[in-house]
Design a protein around this motif. Structure first.
Motif, PDB file in Angstrom:
ATOM      1  N   ARG A  51      60.195  31.934  38.427  1.00 15.59           N
ATOM      2  CA  ARG A  51      58.995  32.759  38.283  1.00 15.59           C
ATOM      3  C   ARG A  51      58.517  32.707  36.848  1.00 15.59           C
ATOM      4  N   ARG A  52      57.201  32.507  36.698  1.00 17.20           N
ATOM      5  CA  ARG A  52      56.572  32.511  35.378  1.00 17.20           C
ATOM      6  C   ARG A  52      55.263  33.268  35.499  1.00 17.20           C
ATOM      7  N   ASP A  53      55.088  34.311  34.704  1.00 19.91           N
ATOM      8  CA  ASP A  53      53.882  35.137  34.762  1.00 19.91           C
ATOM      9  C   ASP A  53      52.910  34.739  33.659  1.00 19.91           C
ATOM     10  N   VAL A  54      51.656  34.512  34.040  1.00 16.22           N
ATOM     11  CA  VAL A  54      50.613  34.149  33.084  1.00 16.22           C
ATOM     12  C   VAL A  54      49.340  34.911  33.432  1.00 16.22           C
ATOM     13  N   SER A  55      48.973  35.873  32.596  1.00 17.12           N
ATOM     14  CA  SER A  55      47.686  36.582  32.736  1.00 17.12           C
ATOM     15  C   SER A  55      47.448  37.103  34.144  1.00 17.12           C
ATOM     16  N   GLY A  56      48.435  37.808  34.678  1.00 18.04           N
ATOM     17  CA  GLY A  56      48.287  38.409  35.993  1.00 18.04           C
ATOM     18  C   GLY A  56      48.622  37.494  37.157  1.00 18.04           C
ATOM     19  N   ILE A  57      48.978  36.248  36.869  1.00 19.79           N
ATOM     20  CA  ILE A  57      49.340  35.278  37.911  1.00 19.79           C
ATOM     21  C   ILE A  57      50.851  35.100  37.908  1.00 19.79           C
TER      22      ILE A  57
ATOM     23  N   PRO B   6      51.005  42.144  49.337  1.00 19.03           N
ATOM     24  CA  PRO B   6      49.733  42.877  49.342  1.00 19.03           C
ATOM     25  C   PRO B   6      48.754  42.402  48.263  1.00 19.03           C
ATOM     26  N   LYS B   7      48.791  41.118  47.983  1.00 20.53           N
ATOM     27  CA  LYS B   7      47.955  40.525  46.937  1.00 20.53           C
ATOM     28  C   LYS B   7      47.563  39.126  47.390  1.00 20.53           C
ATOM     29  N   PRO B   8      46.526  38.531  46.818  1.00 18.54           N
ATOM     30  CA  PRO B   8      46.184  37.165  47.196  1.00 18.54           C
ATOM     31  C   PRO B   8      47.340  36.206  46.933  1.00 18.54           C
TER      32      PRO B   8
ATOM     33  N   ARG C 252      40.032  33.505  37.921  1.00 19.89           N
ATOM     34  CA  ARG C 252      38.902  34.236  38.486  1.00 19.89           C
ATOM     35  C   ARG C 252      39.384  35.265  39.505  1.00 19.89           C
ATOM     36  N   ILE C 253      40.327  34.864  40.350  1.00 17.06           N
ATOM     37  CA  ILE C 253      40.872  35.790  41.352  1.00 17.06           C
ATOM     38  C   ILE C 253      41.632  36.927  40.666  1.00 17.06           C
ATOM     39  N   ALA C 254      42.429  36.581  39.655  1.00 14.95           N
ATOM     40  CA  ALA C 254      43.235  37.589  38.959  1.00 14.95           C
ATOM     41  C   ALA C 254      42.376  38.620  38.243  1.00 14.95           C
ATOM     42  N   ALA C 255      41.127  38.270  37.918  1.00 12.22           N
ATOM     43  CA  ALA C 255      40.248  39.188  37.190  1.00 12.22           C
ATOM     44  C   ALA C 255      39.566  40.207  38.104  1.00 12.22           C
ATOM     45  N   MET C 256      39.693  40.029  39.412  1.00 11.38           N
ATOM     46  CA  MET C 256      39.017  40.931  40.347  1.00 11.38           C
ATOM     47  C   MET C 256      39.846  42.201  40.575  1.00 11.38           C
ATOM     48  N   ALA C 257      39.250  43.186  41.279  1.00  7.58           N
ATOM     49  CA  ALA C 257      39.857  44.514  41.454  1.00  7.58           C
ATOM     50  C   ALA C 257      41.073  44.470  42.372  1.00  7.58           C
ATOM     51  N   PRO C 258      42.233  44.943  41.920  1.00  6.67           N
ATOM     52  CA  PRO C 258      43.448  44.920  42.735  1.00  6.67           C
ATOM     53  C   PRO C 258      43.321  45.663  44.062  1.00  6.67           C
ATOM     54  N   LEU C 259      42.672  46.831  44.076  1.00  8.36           N
ATOM     55  CA  LEU C 259      42.544  47.572  45.322  1.00  8.36           C
ATOM     56  C   LEU C 259      41.653  46.829  46.325  1.00  8.36           C
ATOM     57  N   SER C 260      40.663  46.141  45.808  1.00  5.46           N
ATOM     58  CA  SER C 260      39.815  45.310  46.668  1.00  5.46           C
ATOM     59  C   SER C 260      40.650  44.192  47.293  1.00  5.46           C
ATOM     60  N   HIS C 261      41.478  43.529  46.466  1.00  9.76           N
ATOM     61  CA  HIS C 261      42.347  42.467  46.973  1.00  9.76           C
ATOM     62  C   HIS C 261      43.287  42.988  48.055  1.00  9.76           C
ATOM     63  N   ALA C 262      43.884  44.155  47.807  1.00 14.47           N
ATOM     64  CA  ALA C 262      44.847  44.700  48.766  1.00 14.47           C
ATOM     65  C   ALA C 262      44.177  44.972  50.114  1.00 14.47           C
ATOM     66  N   GLY C 263      42.979  45.551  50.071  1.00 19.78           N
ATOM     67  CA  GLY C 263      42.272  45.842  51.307  1.00 19.78           C
ATOM     68  C   GLY C 263      41.860  44.592  52.055  1.00 19.78           C
TER      69      GLY C 263
END
Length: 259
Positions: A7-13, A95-97, A196-207
């Motif tokens: 696992r490697r985390d980069v800017s929310g990814i 619960p995420k993309p 671009r995906i990581a910059a969007m609203a987390p609650l929107s993604h979850a729904g």
């Protein structure tokens, strides 16, 4: 943890890399266990906005299940199916993309892992395929349903019946992957789109993740599910399944007899 998934985390990814390059990232029970652990951790991590899966090295996302592990009496095709099903369910419930970055070939279990993700981007020239017909096995109904929801019954039938690998360009044309990119621009395109995906609203993604997956899900009736599982068990125990494994290990064409 064994380190078979990095696992490697980069800017929310959260990048999860399958690491079994000597076997073209073919999955094993250990790799699947590691993957489940990282998926569960990423699901709970509020800093993670999107989960991206890829294979180690330039040759394969994953070549499928490592069939050589069946040489161990404790590991059977039915055991492998159980390990894979558990992992795919956890992946489907993130619960995420989720994105499969197909930097190399995705065959069998590797292809199903990719199909379980929400999005698939492929490097031009990679191959995708489903080989159960060549191995005398029957895939889980949930797995077949995922292909049906993406590419419809006709393309799913051809993919499973022929056990023929198809190039990413053909996979994109039928909807099995979202898009292909030339090797030179592949990494840049993937990074830009993930950001671009990581910059969007987390609650929107979850729904949207919840709605998209539930609406796409296909289910067998209770009676049909029982019948299908009986068919799978018969295939797992069949002489043809033993022949399929032996022919793979011996690098020859199988000779199936239907029993």
């Amino acid at each position: 943890m064994s380190g078979n998934v990095e696992r490697r985390d980069v800017s929310g990814i959260a990048w999860l890399t399958l690491k079994h390059p000597e076997r073209r990232n073919a999955v094993t029970p250990t790799i699947l266990s590691d993957l489940r652990h990282h998926l569960e951790q990423a699901s709970e991590d509020e800093t993670v906005r999107v989960v991206a899966l890829r294979g180690d090295g330039p040759h394969a996302f994953s070549a499928g299940y490592d069939l050589r592990s069946f040489g161990d009496a404790a590991q059977t095709p039915a055991d492998a199916a159980d390990h894979l099903s558990k992992t795919l369910q956890i992946l489907a419930d993130v619960p995420k993309p989720t994105v499969a970055v197909l930097n190399g070939h995705a065959i069998g279990a590797g292809c199903e892992i990719a199909v379980t993700c929400d999005i698939r981007w492929a490097r031009a020239g990679v191959l995708l395929g489903m080989p159960p017909g060549r191995l005398g096995l029957v895939y889980a109904a949930s797995g077949v349903a995922r292909f049906l929801s993406l590419i419809g019954p006709a393309h799913t039938a051809e993919l499973f019946y022929s056990a023929t690998n198809i190039p990413a360009e053909r996979a994109a044309a039928i909807g099995l992957v979202n898009e292909t990119f030339d090797a030179d621009g592949f990494e840049r395109e993937v990074d830009d789109r993930l950001s671009r995906i990581a910059a969007m609203a987390p609650l929107s993604h979850a729904g949207h993740a919840f709605a998209l997956r539930r609406l796409a899900a296909a289910r067998l009736s209770d009676d049909d599910a029982v019948r299908f599982e009986e068919m799978r068990e018969r295939a797992f125990r069949s002489d043809d399944a033993a022949e399929g494994l032996a022919s793979f290990l011996e690098k020859r064409d199988p000779a199936f007899k239907g029993n």
